[in-house]
Design a protein around this motif. Sequence first.
Motif: not given
Length: 421
Positions: A288-303
């Motif tokens: 499968g594949m998934f979008v990698i979560p941000n390192v900084d949890p304060a940035k709620t919109k994943n880059t």
Amino acid sequence: MFVRARVLTALVAAASLALTACGGDSGDDSGSSGTKTELKLYNDKGAWSPFFEELGKLSKEQIGVSMSPVGYTDEPTYSAFIKASFRTNNKPDLFTWSTGGRLEEIVEAGQVAETTDLWKEAVAAGDLSKELEATYTYSGKQYCVPLNISYWVMFYNKKVLDQNGIQPPTTWADLMSAADKLKAKGIKPFYHTSVLFSFVWFQQLLIGTDPDLYNKLATGEAKYTDPGVVAVMERWKKMIDDGYFSDAGSKEDPAVQLKTGKTAMGIFGTWFNTSMTQQGLKPGSDYGMFVIPNVDPAKTKNTVAFESGPLCSLAKAPDDKASMNYMKWWVQQPAQEKWANSRGDVSANPKVTIPDPGLATIAKAAGGGEYTLANRYFEAAPAPVLTAALDAFGAFMVDPGSYLKQLQNIQKAADEYWKGR
């Protein structure tokens, strides 16, 4: 290990000889109209030859012009080959390249054909998006067309994660927890390599921490020695020290590493879906594949890192009309349906339906603005800076303690590039 610059001259010389022997010169393949009826597409994607061949057959049926691929698997050799063609009479009909600094370099040298009119027609017809157009624009004009587009996500061996009670992580903390569980079972959590794609984890850690800083590096507004960049390298070093990564010098196919479960996860463009299916793996059940979560949890919109590889024609192609007509056909729905779906990837044409639900979800979310998109580092960095960075990141993987020295080496190349600009 890092001798690319020292062998470039030899590669160019060898490429010139190769062009003479097997170049894309026009031969006697012209139709009654005087335009070529068979084109050669030089590319650095040798593994994709079967898919290129399918498109060549389809184009023969639909527009009366066939295409045969000439594929390379070593990128430095391929780049030297194409650059050598600029100085010979034997030239490729079509060729693949990369956007960003490397495309700008050959545009400024006057070597690549302008495609402004083609883009205008394709955008009006809904075959290409206005948003993507910016990636192919230099000084207000367009060059080349999209060969492919890809979003950089995490591929994973589904059975390995399932057997260890791991669900696709939605936070960076969850991702690190998963890595610890896998490591405890003797499984390398993540793939990485010191060759060509050495930038991938630097890219991911920085866009997940500070995407603005990432963008400023690309424009010379920030330095590689700035504290935020140093902190990213320190995080990367700790991950290496913690044993999270596969052998960076391994020559084993990453798709094989994921298939065998030797490595559990790897960051790749969605084009890697092709490599997985070529291993006989089924999306959804085997991987499968998934979008990698941000390192900084304060940035709620994943880059999410994004790339679009171009298909180009030389400014002085053997038959510029035939090459331009082929690129015009290439971006239309019939060609893109075949091209994207045969490889199991997304398409630059918004009209194309994606049957793979995982890919379709990612593409829809990215196109719908759910993610912040960052230009892939390979295209974002100016060409001379990229060359220095690829070597520096590779050297860092061999000696993680050298990270400050490597950042200084990249910044030296950046200072030289931005000086006077």
